[in-house]
Design a protein around this motif. Structure first.
Motif, PDB file in Angstrom:
ATOM      1  N   ILE A 186      -0.302  12.996   8.284  1.00  8.85           N
ATOM      2  CA  ILE A 186      -0.332  12.364   9.685  1.00  8.85           C
ATOM      3  C   ILE A 186      -1.342  11.234   9.556  1.00  8.85           C
ATOM      4  CG2 ILE A 186      -1.206  12.817  11.839  1.00  8.85           C
ATOM      5  CD1 ILE A 186       1.607  13.843  11.548  1.00  8.85           C
ATOM      6  N   GLY A 187      -2.480  11.612   8.977  1.00 14.79           N
ATOM      7  CA  GLY A 187      -3.585  10.657   8.997  1.00 14.79           C
ATOM      8  C   GLY A 187      -3.164   9.314   8.348  1.00 14.79           C
ATOM      9  N   ILE A 188      -2.400   9.320   7.298  1.00 11.88           N
ATOM     10  CA  ILE A 188      -1.687   8.189   6.749  1.00 11.88           C
ATOM     11  C   ILE A 188      -0.842   7.366   7.570  1.00 11.88           C
ATOM     12  CG2 ILE A 188      -0.198   7.012   4.900  1.00 11.88           C
ATOM     13  CD1 ILE A 188      -1.191   9.693   3.109  1.00 11.88           C
ATOM     14  N   ARG A 220      -2.547  -5.903  11.161  1.00 14.30           N
ATOM     15  CA  ARG A 220      -3.263  -6.197   9.790  1.00 14.30           C
ATOM     16  C   ARG A 220      -2.418  -6.248   8.669  1.00 14.30           C
ATOM     17  NH1 ARG A 220      -8.290  -2.032  11.620  1.00 14.30           N
ATOM     18  NH2 ARG A 220      -9.087  -3.406  13.339  1.00 14.30           N
ATOM     19  N   THR A 221      -3.071  -6.641   7.386  1.00  9.39           N
ATOM     20  CA  THR A 221      -2.420  -6.636   6.168  1.00  9.39           C
ATOM     21  C   THR A 221      -2.609  -5.337   5.593  1.00  9.39           C
ATOM     22  OG1 THR A 221      -3.561  -8.910   5.769  1.00  9.39           O
ATOM     23  CG2 THR A 221      -2.642  -7.696   3.831  1.00  9.39           C
ATOM     24  N   LEU A 222      -1.451  -4.925   4.938  1.00 11.45           N
ATOM     25  CA  LEU A 222      -1.322  -3.473   4.421  1.00 11.45           C
ATOM     26  C   LEU A 222      -2.187  -3.519   3.530  1.00 11.45           C
ATOM     27  CD1 LEU A 222       2.404  -3.272   3.524  1.00 11.45           C
ATOM     28  CD2 LEU A 222       0.980  -2.100   5.464  1.00 11.45           C
ATOM     29  N   TYR A 223      -2.464  -4.409   2.493  1.00 13.40           N
ATOM     30  CA  TYR A 223      -3.263  -4.460   1.213  1.00 13.40           C
ATOM     31  C   TYR A 223      -3.619  -5.946   0.675  1.00 13.40           C
ATOM     32  CZ  TYR A 223      -5.092  -3.418  -3.534  1.00 13.40           C
ATOM     33  OH  TYR A 223      -5.720  -3.206  -4.670  1.00 13.40           O
ATOM     34  N   GLU A 276      -2.226   6.834  -5.257  1.00 13.94           N
ATOM     35  CA  GLU A 276      -1.949   6.632  -6.631  1.00 13.94           C
ATOM     36  C   GLU A 276      -0.403   6.060  -6.545  1.00 13.94           C
ATOM     37  OE1 GLU A 276      -1.077   9.249 -10.742  1.00 13.94           O
ATOM     38  OE2 GLU A 276      -1.780  10.147  -9.076  1.00 13.94           O
ATOM     39  N   GLN A 277       0.531   6.663  -5.896  1.00 11.97           N
ATOM     40  CA  GLN A 277       1.857   5.936  -6.118  1.00 11.97           C
ATOM     41  C   GLN A 277       1.829   4.737  -5.261  1.00 11.97           C
ATOM     42  OE1 GLN A 277       4.376   7.543  -6.995  1.00 11.97           O
ATOM     43  NE2 GLN A 277       5.874   5.845  -6.202  1.00 11.97           N
ATOM     44  N   PHE A 278       1.074   4.545  -4.198  1.00  8.50           N
ATOM     45  CA  PHE A 278       0.988   3.158  -3.523  1.00  8.50           C
ATOM     46  C   PHE A 278       0.517   1.955  -4.537  1.00  8.50           C
ATOM     47  CE2 PHE A 278      -0.997  -0.509  -1.641  1.00  8.50           C
ATOM     48  CZ  PHE A 278      -0.467  -0.653  -0.382  1.00  8.50           C
ATOM     49  N   TYR A 279      -0.495   2.339  -5.602  1.00  7.11           N
ATOM     50  CA  TYR A 279      -0.717   1.280  -6.351  1.00  7.11           C
ATOM     51  C   TYR A 279       0.324   1.056  -7.429  1.00  7.11           C
ATOM     52  CZ  TYR A 279      -5.380   1.453  -4.189  1.00  7.11           C
ATOM     53  OH  TYR A 279      -6.314   1.414  -3.331  1.00  7.11           O
ATOM     54  N   LYS A 280       0.954   2.189  -7.687  1.00  6.21           N
ATOM     55  CA  LYS A 280       1.917   1.948  -8.847  1.00  6.21           C
ATOM     56  C   LYS A 280       3.063   1.017  -8.323  1.00  6.21           C
ATOM     57  CE  LYS A 280       1.454   6.455 -11.174  1.00  6.21           C
ATOM     58  NZ  LYS A 280       2.232   7.743 -11.267  1.00  6.21           N
ATOM     59  N   GLU A 281       3.395   1.508  -6.956  1.00  7.28           N
ATOM     60  CA  GLU A 281       4.552   0.545  -6.420  1.00  7.28           C
ATOM     61  C   GLU A 281       3.901  -1.142  -6.280  1.00  7.28           C
ATOM     62  OE1 GLU A 281       6.166   2.632  -3.064  1.00  7.28           O
ATOM     63  OE2 GLU A 281       6.700   4.378  -4.147  1.00  7.28           O
ATOM     64  N   LEU A 341       4.262  -3.626 -13.090  1.00  2.00           N
ATOM     65  CA  LEU A 341       3.781  -4.033 -14.004  1.00  2.00           C
ATOM     66  C   LEU A 341       2.492  -3.276 -15.092  1.00  2.00           C
ATOM     67  CD1 LEU A 341       4.641  -7.889 -13.749  1.00  2.00           C
ATOM     68  CD2 LEU A 341       6.056  -6.153 -14.773  1.00  2.00           C
ATOM     69  N   SER A 342       1.769  -3.055 -14.261  1.00  5.48           N
ATOM     70  CA  SER A 342       0.423  -1.991 -14.616  1.00  5.48           C
ATOM     71  C   SER A 342       1.045  -0.827 -15.095  1.00  5.48           C
ATOM     72  CB  SER A 342      -0.618  -2.243 -13.730  1.00  5.48           C
ATOM     73  OG  SER A 342      -0.008  -1.174 -12.572  1.00  5.48           O
ATOM     74  N   VAL A 343       2.204  -0.320 -14.889  1.00  4.73           N
ATOM     75  CA  VAL A 343       2.423   0.803 -15.266  1.00  4.73           C
ATOM     76  C   VAL A 343       3.352   0.906 -16.478  1.00  4.73           C
ATOM     77  CG1 VAL A 343       3.616   3.334 -14.440  1.00  4.73           C
ATOM     78  CG2 VAL A 343       2.398   1.768 -12.833  1.00  4.73           C
TER      79      VAL A 343
END
Length: 227
Positions: free
Chosen positions: A137-139, A151-154, A212-217, A221-223
């Motif tokens: 819910i917080g996410i 706002r920008t996602l990231y 963790e999943q967000f940064y993978k997606e 190329l880093s995975v």
């Protein structure tokens, strides 16, 4: 008017007031906080009427939707409860909860410190509210509000500000992912009650897995690719 009737009157008032509110701060947010409050209160010695009204009225006029004016919510709550002839002592306690529940209220504002209000009832409602800023819910709420503010996602070039003052927090326009580090991931260690701490741990771990999943997606190329 019985306590149950007062709570029902308050629910009706809150539903009507927040019918057009932003999705993360609407009636359903209030309902979830109320339910969290009732769950936590089972294990705490608190005034059930105070925590009920505190939970229902805590976001009746969130300052960030009122040009940062933190006086509107307490004033609305006071006027509403006064119209129902609620005792002044009870109203004062509920208003103190509204004034002290938010995360930003605990941040350094650079001013001389004064003794802050505290009560077991505040601690219960505060935990209930913070739980709704965590986990799945917080996410959802974080990204809903980020979208509401366009706002920008990231942005990898904008690091989180881990030492924000209250004023900087209120004015922040940072990417939504930064909000995890500036607030959401800090909530676990700020819980007040035994039940709140237990529930927060599970939601905290869920947010870590999500990031963790967000940064993978974000950067596949880093995975390393397993063949």
């Amino acid at each position: 008017m019985t306590d149950a009737e007062l709570v029902e009157e308050t629910i009706t008032f809150v539903k009507e007031t927040l019918q057009h509110a932003e999705g993360g701060h609407d009636w359903f947010h209030i309902q979830r906080v109320f339910n969290n409050t009732m769950l936590i209160a089972r294990e705490e010695k608190v005034d059930i009427l105070v925590v009920s009204l505190g939970a229902l009225l805590h976001d009746i006029a969130d300052a960030k939707f009122h040009d940062g004016d933190e006086s509107i919510g307490p004033e609305m709550a006071t006027n509403f409860l006064s119209s129902l002839k609620v005792p002044k002592k009870l109203i004062k306690h509920v208003v103190n909860i509204i004034n002290n529940i938010s995360y930003k209220s605990g941040l350094d504002d650079g001013k001389r410190k004064k003794k802050r209000f505290n009560s077991k009832e505040l601690q219960v409602v505060q935990d209930a509210d913070r739980l709704d800023a965590m986990g799945a819910i917080g996410i959802a709420r974080a990204f809903n509000y980020g979208g509401f503010k366009n706002r920008t996602l990231y942005d990898p070039n904008i690091p989180p500000n881990l030492k924000m003052t209250k004023e900087a927090y209120k004015k922040s326009t940072s990417p939504t992912i930064n909000h995890f580090y500036e607030k959401l991931l800090l909530l676990k260690d700020k819980m007040n009650t035994k039940t709140g701490k237990k529930l927060a741990q599970e939601r905290h771990e869920y947010m870590l897995k999500y990031l963790e999943q967000f940064y993978k997606e974000w950067n596949p190329l880093s995975v390393p690719v397993k063949v």
